[in-house]
Design a protein around this motif. Structure first.
Motif, PDB file in Angstrom:
ATOM      1  N   PHE A  86       1.072  -1.258   0.114  1.00  0.00           N
ATOM      2  CA  PHE A  86      -0.050  -0.037  -0.023  1.00  0.00           C
ATOM      3  C   PHE A  86       0.973   1.132   0.016  1.00  0.00           C
ATOM      4  O   PHE A  86       2.052   1.341   0.516  1.00  0.00           O
ATOM      5  N   ASP A  87       0.538   2.233  -0.669  1.00  0.00           N
ATOM      6  CA  ASP A  87       1.341   3.513  -0.625  1.00  0.00           C
ATOM      7  C   ASP A  87       0.958   4.170   0.545  1.00  0.00           C
ATOM      8  O   ASP A  87       0.031   4.047   1.525  1.00  0.00           O
ATOM      9  N   ASP A  88       1.405   5.629   0.534  1.00  0.00           N
ATOM     10  CA  ASP A  88       1.132   6.484   1.646  1.00  0.00           C
ATOM     11  C   ASP A  88      -0.319   6.695   1.978  1.00  0.00           C
ATOM     12  O   ASP A  88      -0.645   6.931   3.236  1.00  0.00           O
ATOM     13  N   SER A  89      -0.916   6.838   0.658  1.00  0.00           N
ATOM     14  CA  SER A  89      -2.586   7.171   0.822  1.00  0.00           C
ATOM     15  C   SER A  89      -3.259   6.034   1.268  1.00  0.00           C
ATOM     16  O   SER A  89      -4.730   5.913   1.431  1.00  0.00           O
ATOM     17  N   GLY A  90      -2.789   4.598   1.269  1.00  0.00           N
ATOM     18  CA  GLY A  90      -3.523   3.433   1.724  1.00  0.00           C
ATOM     19  C   GLY A  90      -4.153   2.867   0.655  1.00  0.00           C
ATOM     20  O   GLY A  90      -4.726   2.013   0.820  1.00  0.00           O
ATOM     21  N   ASN A  91      -3.638   3.521  -0.448  1.00  0.00           N
ATOM     22  CA  ASN A  91      -4.120   2.669  -1.845  1.00  0.00           C
ATOM     23  C   ASN A  91      -3.251   1.241  -2.297  1.00  0.00           C
ATOM     24  O   ASN A  91      -1.945   1.445  -2.093  1.00  0.00           O
ATOM     25  N   PRO A  92      -3.888   0.192  -2.614  1.00  0.00           N
ATOM     26  CA  PRO A  92      -3.094  -0.851  -3.072  1.00  0.00           C
ATOM     27  C   PRO A  92      -1.899  -0.728  -4.253  1.00  0.00           C
ATOM     28  O   PRO A  92      -2.378   0.104  -5.244  1.00  0.00           O
ATOM     29  N   THR A  93      -0.939  -0.857  -3.982  1.00  0.00           N
ATOM     30  CA  THR A  93       0.264  -1.025  -5.163  1.00  0.00           C
ATOM     31  C   THR A  93       0.097  -2.070  -5.965  1.00  0.00           C
ATOM     32  O   THR A  93      -0.720  -3.297  -5.884  1.00  0.00           O
ATOM     33  N   LYS A  94       0.859  -2.213  -7.009  1.00  0.00           N
ATOM     34  CA  LYS A  94       0.635  -3.414  -7.964  1.00  0.00           C
ATOM     35  C   LYS A  94       1.222  -4.795  -7.371  1.00  0.00           C
ATOM     36  O   LYS A  94       0.855  -5.673  -7.865  1.00  0.00           O
ATOM     37  N   THR A  97      -2.282  -5.790  -6.051  1.00  0.00           N
ATOM     38  CA  THR A  97      -2.963  -6.194  -6.640  1.00  0.00           C
ATOM     39  C   THR A  97      -2.654  -7.423  -7.600  1.00  0.00           C
ATOM     40  O   THR A  97      -3.470  -8.355  -7.972  1.00  0.00           O
ATOM     41  N   GLU A 108      -8.976  -5.996  -1.305  1.00  0.00           N
ATOM     42  CA  GLU A 108      -9.920  -6.024  -0.076  1.00  0.00           C
ATOM     43  C   GLU A 108      -9.837  -7.369   0.504  1.00  0.00           C
ATOM     44  O   GLU A 108     -10.513  -7.566   1.860  1.00  0.00           O
TER      45      GLU A 108
END
Length: 728
Positions: A86-94, A97, A108
């Motif tokens: 996850f990046d700093d914003s909490g979004n999944p990275t490659k 995924t 998720e």
């Protein structure tokens, strides 16, 4: 495999051209092991022991219970660390995924889990079990193709090969054929009977162990090698008795039984005979002609002498047994006529006249000829006698000179396993001293771990000298064994030297003997004297451990345990365990140069370990060793008894001085049991010493004197064994 799962039996058979007898037991065992391992790995193996079958034309294994399908199971997969997922914003990275996409889910659906290495993503996959037929179709060919075959044969246009060409494959799971192909052969539900009596396919309705054996029996095949051997042994002994004799006992007969059991599918023993004139030949010649060349069992009378009779085992139930018997009689007669001719011709020329011709027989390119070896043995064999019987030195010299002459006789050229044995017969015929003749016959003993040792002093000296000469020569030019390669049988030679020294109680001075052996090679060797001698001593010592830890029940093992059993009986303790690797290491760490002396040391160590004081004494000795090792100063060689101030240290010194004369006398006499049991008396004063005395005192003189006392005691133990190698 879970309880309540439906199972079916599995029968797998590989039909081949005739397999060598010696290959069958190993391949059958490997087939069973590999199949069960594969079934276990795929959660299909059920209860009940597998059964293996083997004949010259088949390898088979029957598993009574194999699951009809694999169980469903959960499989956990660890993905990337959360910090990378996850990046700093909490979004999944490659990374996240991609990991989720492998299982067709979204990020998720992944689980975060803390581990010792940090927080990671995990996914638990629900795997549905596959049907057994599908799995078996994959693993059965893998099992067959993975069998360890040392030299593969190929047939047709196949790139893959097996021990012998495959002709059929039977693979039944219950009533169903497991479909697969190996070597261009497709699996089916048929086996085959005897090549001549029942060559047509024999169909099986299902994987039924009883039906399989029964149908093959009707087709003149006994598939169970154990039963086949039992039948052969019972019938050959019956036929020998009917002929007025008996089948001899011994390893050769046991080996022949094993071999013949692997040569036939339908054993039919028969009795044959030969002309009594051949009984004039040496017994070993007759036995070799029958056993080695024709696979016949000799028949002896009640006194062990041979009768002009043999028992053979045919692989066919002949319609004309007399013709079959007559044919075998003719073949054996031809071999015995040759042997009779060799026996007469060889005796026309004495062994001594053959020695010079050994100049034309190369022993090893860098080590010279057999004549060179004869010259070396004539020097080294009498040197060996100095260790136990110098009175036979001249006989040992003569035996060394003649040792290899029989290799040039026609008889040994035809029957190479009779080398040495025929030398003994020819030496007797030449009028050589009986000890010389016996030495020639005994020089290759022991040929294996359980073989007899030479009986005569001259034979023992020659046997030891021959092995030491070969080891020094090979190590001197870098031909020591590597892995499974040992072309000069140096491992067997080393064990032979150890056995002769230990079982006969001979103290060999290996540095001296190996040094003399080295010198006899002149400038042929490439390594230095010191390097070669040390390498051979290390090699010999490496062979000691398995002699004690693996050869349970053999004379060397029994003797080393006997002393401990006596101590145990005196102390009323329990049973004595045999020596283990740590105990052998306690002796070998001293790098012994006398095998029998090393044996006596190990015997003494086991006696000490059987004593009630052993555990505490070993702990105290280790404590002493640790103190001496950590002392940051040179420890004096001797201690000053007058300078000991504490009562406990004086008591320890007095106790040591009290046992010291007994200990030293025992060590000098090689009685290490008495020596170590004397030191066992130090247990209580040593315990009191460590409870009350500070070894590392601030006063330099006091500290150094206490270290010297402990160093003296520690050195005494090291004169016998290094107790630091023992656990505890």
């Amino acid at each position: 495999m879970s309880e309540g799962v439906s199972t079916r039996p599995l029968l797998l058979e590989i039909g081949v051209e005739e397999l060598p007898a010696g290959m069958q037991p190993r391949l059958a065992a490997e087939l069973e092991s590999a199949l069960q391992a594969a079934l276990r790995e795929h959660d299909l193996l059920g209860e009940g022991p597998a059964r293996t079958y083997s004949t010259p034309r088949r390898l088979a294994v029957f598993c009574p219970a194999v699951a009809e399908r694999q169980p469903d199971r959960e499989v956990e997969h660890r993905g990337p660390p959360v910090s990378a997922a996850f990046d700093d914003s909490g979004n999944p990275t490659k990374a996240a995924t991609g990991f989720a996409g492998r299982f067709g889910v979204g990020p998720e659906d992944l689980e975060r889990r803390a581990t010792d290495g940090g927080e990671y993503l995990f996914f638990t996959e629900q795997q549905t079990g596959r049907g057994a037929m599908e799995v078996l179709g994959e693993i059965l060919p893998q099992v067959i193709e993975g069998l360890p075959v040392p030299k593969r044969m190929r047939w047709g246009d196949q790139e893959w090969g097996f021990a012998r060409p495959i002709h059929w494959l039977l693979a039944l799971f219950g009533e169903d054929v497991v479909p697969f192909e190996v070597g261009g052969i497709s699996s089916d539900r048929f086996t085959r009977g005897h090549r001549y009596h029942a060559p047509d396919p024999v169909h099986l309705d299902a994987a039924d162990d009883g039906e399989y054996r029964g149908l093959l029996h009707e087709a003149f095949v006994e598939a169970d090698p154990t039963e086949r051997r039992r039948q052969i042994e019972a019938e050959i002994r019956n036929q020998a008795e009917r002929a007025g004799g008996r089948i001899p006992q011994g390893d050769l007969i046991e080996g022949l039984l094993e071999e013949v059991s692997g040569l036939v599918e339908w054993p039919v023993p028969f009795t044959g005979g030969f002309d009594e004139k051949f009984l004039e030949l040496p017994k070993e010649v007759l036995v070799t002609s029958m056993e080695k060349h024709q696979k016949f069992f000799p028949v002896e009378d009640g006194d062990g002498g041979l009768l002009p009779t043999f028992v053979g085992v045919a692989n066919i139930d002949s319609k004309d047994p007399e013709a079959l018997r007559a044919g075998h009689d003719r073949v054996l007669r031809a071999r015995l006529e040759d042997a009779r001719f060799f026996w007469a011709e060889d005796r026309k020329r004495p062994l001594a006249e053959r020695v010079d011709a050994l100049k034309h027989v190369v022993f090893q390119a860098k080590l010279g000829t057999l004549f060179d070896k004869a010259e070396r043995l004539a020097v080294l064999a009498p040197a060996v006698t100095e260790a136990f019987d110098p009175s036979v030195a001249s006989l040992a010299e003569r035996a060394g000179w003649l040792a290899k002459a029989d290799l040039l006789t026609d008889m040994v050229d035809e029957f190479d396993n009779l080398q040495g044995i025929m030398g003994g017969y020819y030496a007797t015929a030449d009028g050589e001293d009986p000890q010389v003749a016996a030495a020639l016959a005994e020089q290759y003993r022991p040929g294996h771990a359980k073989d007899r040792l030479p009986e005569t002093a001259t034979g023992t000296a020659l046997a030891i000298a021959d092995r030491l000469d070969t080891m020094v020569g090979c190590f001197g030019i870098g031909l020591e064994p590597t892995g499974t390669k040992d072309p000069f049988a140096l491992r067997r030679a080393a064990i032979g030297v150890q056995r002769m020294a230990i079982e006969k109680g001979i103290h060999l001075d290996l540095p001296d003997l190996l040094g003399r052996a080295f010198g006899a090679f002149g400038d042929r060797l490439e390594r230095s004297r010191e390097e070669t001698v040390n390498a051979v001593i290390d090699f010999l010592n490496d062979r000691l451990e398995p002699m004690y830890t693996e050869a349970v029940g053999q004379p060397v093992y029994r003797d080393v345990v006997a002393g401990a059993e006596q101590v145990t009986a005196e102390q009323g303790a329990g049973a004595v365990a045999g020596p283990d690797k740590n105990q052998v290491a306690a002796i070998l760490s001293l790098r012994p140069t006398d095998p029998f002396d090393a044996h006596l040391r190990l015997k003494g160590l086991l006696a000490l370990l059987a004593h009630p004081n052993a555990e505490a004494l070993i702990a105290a000795n280790k404590r002493i060793g640790n103190i001496l090792r950590k002392a940051e100063e040179e420890v004096p060689e001797g201690y000053d008894a007058e300078a000991l101030t504490e009562a406990e240290e004086r008591a320890l010194a007095e106790a040591f001085e009290g046992v010291r004369p007994r200990f030293q006398a025992a060590v000098e006499a090689g009685d290490y049991t008495t020596a170590l049991l004397a030191l066992a008396e130090l247990r209580e004063p040593a315990d009191r010493f460590f409870d009350a005395v500070l070894v590392m005192a601030e006063d330099d003189a006091v500290r150094r004197n206490r270290l010297a006392l402990l160093g003296t005691i520690h050195a005494a133990f090291l004169r016998v064994a290094d107790l630091s190698k023992l656990p505890g």
